[in-house]
Write a protein that holds these residues in place. Structure first.
Motif, PDB file in Angstrom:
ATOM      1  N   UNK A  47      40.528  47.389  39.633  1.00 40.16           N
ATOM      2  CA  UNK A  47      39.857  47.736  40.765  1.00 40.16           C
ATOM      3  C   UNK A  47      39.183  49.011  40.665  1.00 40.16           C
ATOM      4  N   UNK A  48      39.923  49.972  39.976  1.00 35.89           N
ATOM      5  CA  UNK A  48      39.602  51.356  39.953  1.00 35.89           C
ATOM      6  C   UNK A  48      38.542  51.340  39.017  1.00 35.89           C
ATOM      7  N   UNK A  49      38.691  50.658  37.763  1.00 34.28           N
ATOM      8  CA  UNK A  49      37.852  50.457  36.714  1.00 34.28           C
ATOM      9  C   UNK A  49      36.284  49.906  37.459  1.00 34.28           C
ATOM     10  N   UNK A  50      36.368  48.974  38.318  1.00 31.98           N
ATOM     11  CA  UNK A  50      35.172  48.433  38.920  1.00 31.98           C
ATOM     12  C   UNK A  50      34.472  49.622  39.836  1.00 31.98           C
ATOM     13  N   UNK A  51      35.250  50.206  40.614  1.00 31.16           N
ATOM     14  CA  UNK A  51      34.830  51.234  41.284  1.00 31.16           C
ATOM     15  C   UNK A  51      34.034  52.307  40.432  1.00 31.16           C
ATOM     16  N   UNK A  52      34.614  52.832  39.263  1.00 31.81           N
ATOM     17  CA  UNK A  52      34.166  53.912  38.525  1.00 31.81           C
ATOM     18  C   UNK A  52      32.760  53.614  37.967  1.00 31.81           C
ATOM     19  N   UNK A  53      32.830  52.540  37.231  1.00 36.05           N
ATOM     20  CA  UNK A  53      31.534  51.871  36.628  1.00 36.05           C
ATOM     21  C   UNK A  53      30.637  51.182  37.448  1.00 36.05           C
ATOM     22  N   UNK A  65      23.180  41.858  37.632  1.00 36.09           N
ATOM     23  CA  UNK A  65      24.405  41.120  36.779  1.00 36.09           C
ATOM     24  C   UNK A  65      25.403  40.734  37.740  1.00 36.09           C
ATOM     25  N   UNK A  66      26.084  41.609  38.431  1.00 42.24           N
ATOM     26  CA  UNK A  66      27.126  41.568  39.448  1.00 42.24           C
ATOM     27  C   UNK A  66      26.994  40.405  40.548  1.00 42.24           C
ATOM     28  N   UNK A  67      25.825  40.468  41.093  1.00 45.21           N
ATOM     29  CA  UNK A  67      25.476  39.512  42.001  1.00 45.21           C
ATOM     30  C   UNK A  67      25.539  38.152  41.669  1.00 45.21           C
ATOM     31  N   UNK A  68      25.073  38.018  40.321  1.00 40.40           N
ATOM     32  CA  UNK A  68      25.024  36.676  39.824  1.00 40.40           C
ATOM     33  C   UNK A  68      26.040  36.332  38.914  1.00 40.40           C
ATOM     34  N   UNK A  69      27.313  37.016  39.398  1.00 40.03           N
ATOM     35  CA  UNK A  69      28.723  36.375  38.697  1.00 40.03           C
ATOM     36  C   UNK A  69      29.710  36.133  39.879  1.00 40.03           C
ATOM     37  N   UNK A  70      29.074  35.708  40.857  1.00 40.11           N
ATOM     38  CA  UNK A  70      29.782  35.120  42.107  1.00 40.11           C
ATOM     39  C   UNK A  70      30.966  34.046  41.542  1.00 40.11           C
ATOM     40  N   UNK A  71      30.495  32.974  40.357  1.00 36.69           N
ATOM     41  CA  UNK A  71      31.250  32.089  39.966  1.00 36.69           C
ATOM     42  C   UNK A  71      32.645  32.283  39.321  1.00 36.69           C
ATOM     43  N   UNK A 281      43.937  36.008  31.496  1.00 35.61           N
ATOM     44  CA  UNK A 281      43.631  37.452  31.586  1.00 35.61           C
ATOM     45  C   UNK A 281      42.402  37.775  31.496  1.00 35.61           C
ATOM     46  N   UNK A 282      41.598  37.558  30.294  1.00 34.06           N
ATOM     47  CA  UNK A 282      40.033  38.003  30.721  1.00 34.06           C
ATOM     48  C   UNK A 282      39.431  37.751  31.960  1.00 34.06           C
ATOM     49  N   UNK A 283      39.663  36.536  32.230  1.00 40.60           N
ATOM     50  CA  UNK A 283      38.875  35.915  33.538  1.00 40.60           C
ATOM     51  C   UNK A 283      39.530  36.693  35.017  1.00 40.60           C
ATOM     52  N   UNK A 284      40.682  36.898  34.766  1.00 42.82           N
ATOM     53  CA  UNK A 284      41.071  37.635  35.951  1.00 42.82           C
ATOM     54  C   UNK A 284      40.712  39.161  35.973  1.00 42.82           C
ATOM     55  N   UNK A 285      40.808  39.595  34.740  1.00 45.54           N
ATOM     56  CA  UNK A 285      40.267  40.941  34.537  1.00 45.54           C
ATOM     57  C   UNK A 285      38.766  41.134  35.107  1.00 45.54           C
ATOM     58  N   UNK A 286      37.810  40.285  34.703  1.00 46.56           N
ATOM     59  CA  UNK A 286      36.335  40.124  35.175  1.00 46.56           C
ATOM     60  C   UNK A 286      36.431  40.094  36.527  1.00 46.56           C
ATOM     61  N   UNK A 287      37.280  39.369  37.039  1.00 44.84           N
ATOM     62  CA  UNK A 287      37.243  39.116  38.826  1.00 44.84           C
ATOM     63  C   UNK A 287      37.481  40.368  39.281  1.00 44.84           C
ATOM     64  N   UNK A 288      38.690  40.755  38.957  1.00 45.98           N
ATOM     65  CA  UNK A 288      39.069  42.369  39.684  1.00 45.98           C
ATOM     66  C   UNK A 288      38.121  43.529  39.485  1.00 45.98           C
ATOM     67  N   UNK A 289      37.561  43.449  38.220  1.00 49.20           N
ATOM     68  CA  UNK A 289      36.589  44.607  37.796  1.00 49.20           C
ATOM     69  C   UNK A 289      35.447  44.443  38.872  1.00 49.20           C
ATOM     70  N   UNK A 290      34.854  43.129  38.988  1.00 50.15           N
ATOM     71  CA  UNK A 290      33.638  42.868  39.704  1.00 50.15           C
ATOM     72  C   UNK A 290      34.037  43.081  41.303  1.00 50.15           C
ATOM     73  N   UNK A 291      35.383  42.986  41.789  1.00 45.13           N
ATOM     74  CA  UNK A 291      35.452  43.283  43.072  1.00 45.13           C
ATOM     75  C   UNK A 291      35.549  44.854  43.396  1.00 45.13           C
ATOM     76  N   UNK A 292      35.743  45.476  42.282  1.00 43.77           N
ATOM     77  CA  UNK A 292      35.594  47.053  42.251  1.00 43.77           C
ATOM     78  C   UNK A 292      34.328  47.399  42.437  1.00 43.77           C
ATOM     79  N   UNK A 293      33.453  46.836  41.735  1.00 36.79           N
ATOM     80  CA  UNK A 293      32.027  47.010  41.212  1.00 36.79           C
ATOM     81  C   UNK A 293      31.183  46.634  42.698  1.00 36.79           C
TER      82      UNK A 293
END
Length: 479
Positions: A47-53, A65-71, A281-293
């Motif tokens: 989550x912190x990563x998503x906020x930073x980037x 990109x972030x808005x098109x990855x809701x799936x 794990x990669x899918x969950x990572x993307x999900x939480x990073x996108x939440x931070x973004x």
């Protein structure tokens, strides 16, 4: 920072999407190196990563990109919900089912009731906002608590109660959220007509029935399959549930959870869950990073459509009131269930963390409700989840220490071998075999390099599933 490159390549181009995904994966991984030193959960790092980037700091991920990855959120939630179903083993839960249901209902619903009273009656916020936020308040993230239990080798009635309660907790949250989002959608749409209220509930029941049916399909397709094919089949069925849910405009969570629950009870095949934990794990990572973004920091300091109340004030009150509800509900539930005094007094401290399911549901709420209210719900859940994950390990360790689960006397009677079921005896035997294998370093000649790499990742992960299986004698047969 990379806007010039993105503009040259085209914001919607495949190259920009792939570069963005790579940035999220790499940055998420690097941040976990720091949080690991601080003994914080990976969710916090993501989550912190998503906020930073995200757009408010480095602005490395284009909005297109972030808005098109809701799936990604639907897929991540499918994996989370399926794994939740694993913890509903009838042979384990039936021993203390009534007590566990009482405790879980009290600790989860008490938090929801107090948050609803705060937001709707005291702060005067809208019904839809109050209902959804209250439903999300019931969710608990067990990762921080389980990590602490493993690190301290804690045991006893308190630990056993925590393990069982968090297994039920997310189910209560999913059911509460499904009802709340249906009512909220109706209140924001054409009013409270019968079709607006009944149809979403009917669709949710259909999703549950679909999950049950696909569990038997999965059982049939799993016979004599290689590891690769097991992953392909299981992921395909989870994606199918997600797709049907999207068609019906309903959450796939209940269907995926029902599929996992039925599958584990009819097959006892917990190896599939381990394999999915290795894959996801990669899918969950993307999900939480996108939440931070997508985390809207600016909303915390503006009242938006909530009158004179800044969102940060609502978030702080939610943070405090939810903790009060969890503690009071756990205390009352344990008292009614006649649990030991130390379990009753300190169980609430172990139920404070909130992430995972709550963040996924908040993303779903943001998409369903939309507008300022949807964004506000996601902002509150994300910001409070970071705080909960920061204090969660400390609260968990404190609860284990105060309950006497770390060292000292354990509040549980010794188990006699003759009183164990046949399945539990087999589990104990498997555990002893694994210990012997470890002593003679059997893996050096028993496994191929591929198998050793797979097992090292799947079986050493600090996951709730690993600890839960070990606690109740559920082991995977390793060669």
């Amino acid at each position: 920072m990379l806007n010039g490159l993105y503009e040259k390549l085209g914001y919607g181009s495949v190259s920009v999407i792939i570069i963005s995904v790579a940035i999220m994966l790499i940055c998420g991984f690097l941040t976990t190196r720091l949080t690991k030193l601080l003994k914080l959960p990976n969710v916090t790092a993501y989550i912190v990563t998503g906020i930073i980037i995200g757009p408010f700091v480095l602005d490395l991920i284009p909005k297109e990109v972030s808005s098109g990855m809701g799936f990604i959120s639907d897929i991540a939630l499918a994996f989370i919900a399926f794994s939740v179903g694993e913890y509903f083993r009838v042979d384990v839960l039936k021993k203390n089912l009534q007590k566990l249901v009482i405790i879980t209902l009290f600790e989860s619903l008490m938090a929801s009731v107090l948050v609803f009273i705060l937001t709707y009656f005291i702060l005067g916020l809208s019904l839809s906002f109050s209902l959804v936020l209250a439903a999300l308040a019931s969710a608990t993230a067990p990762a921080s608590t389980m990590m602490t239990i493993r690190q301290t080798n804690a045991s006893g009635d308190f630990v056993d109660t925590v393990l069982s309660v968090v297994a039920f907790d997310d189910v209560i949250s999913l059911l509460a959220f499904s009802i709340a989002i249906s009512v909220a959608s109706a209140s924001l749409g054409n009013g409270f007509s019968v079709s607006n209220l009944v149809l979403p509930l009917v669709y949710n029941l259909l999703m549950i029935a679909l999950g049950v049916g696909l569990a038997f399909v999965l059982k049939f397709l799993m016979k004599k399959r290689s590891t690769d094919n097991r992953l392909i089949v299981s992921v395909a069925l989870l994606f199918l549930i997600c797709g049907i849910g999207a068609v019906l405009d309903v959450s796939p969570l209940l269907g995926c959870m029902a599929m996992g629950m039925v599958y584990i009870n009819v097959t006892k095949d917990d190896k599939l869950f381990k394999q999915l934990n290795y894959f996801s794990p990669p899918i969950l990572l993307l999900f939480f990073v996108l939440s931070g973004v997508n985390f809207k920091i600016d909303m915390l300091f503006s009242g938006g459509s909530f009158g004179s109340l800044p969102l940060i004030l609502i978030g702080v009150l939610y943070f405090i009131v939810r903790i009060m509800g969890k503690y009071a509900g756990a205390y009352a539930g344990c008292a009614i269930a006649k649990k030991p005094k130390k379990t009753r007094n300190y169980l609430g401290l172990a139920l404070i963390p909130q992430a995972g399911v709550a963040i996924g549901l908040a993303a779903l709420a943001e998409r369903t409700i939309g507008g300022t209210e949807g964004a506000a719900i996601q902002t509150i859940i994300l910001s409070s989840s970071i705080l909960y994950e920061l204090i969660g390990p400390a609260c968990a360790k404190l609860s284990l220490y105060l309950s006497g689960s770390i060292g000292g006397a354990v509040e549980t009677a010794p188990v006699k071998v003759e009183e164990l079921s046949k399945q539990d005896k087999v589990g104990m035997l498997k555990e002893r075999v694994l210990e012997i294998q470890k002593e003679i370093d059997a893996e050096d000649y028993a496994n191929t390099e591929e198998e050793k790499a797979f097992n090292e990742s799947a079986f050493t992960e600090d996951s709730y599933s690993d600890f839960y299986n070990k606690r109740y004698g559920k082991h995977i047969n390793r060669r």
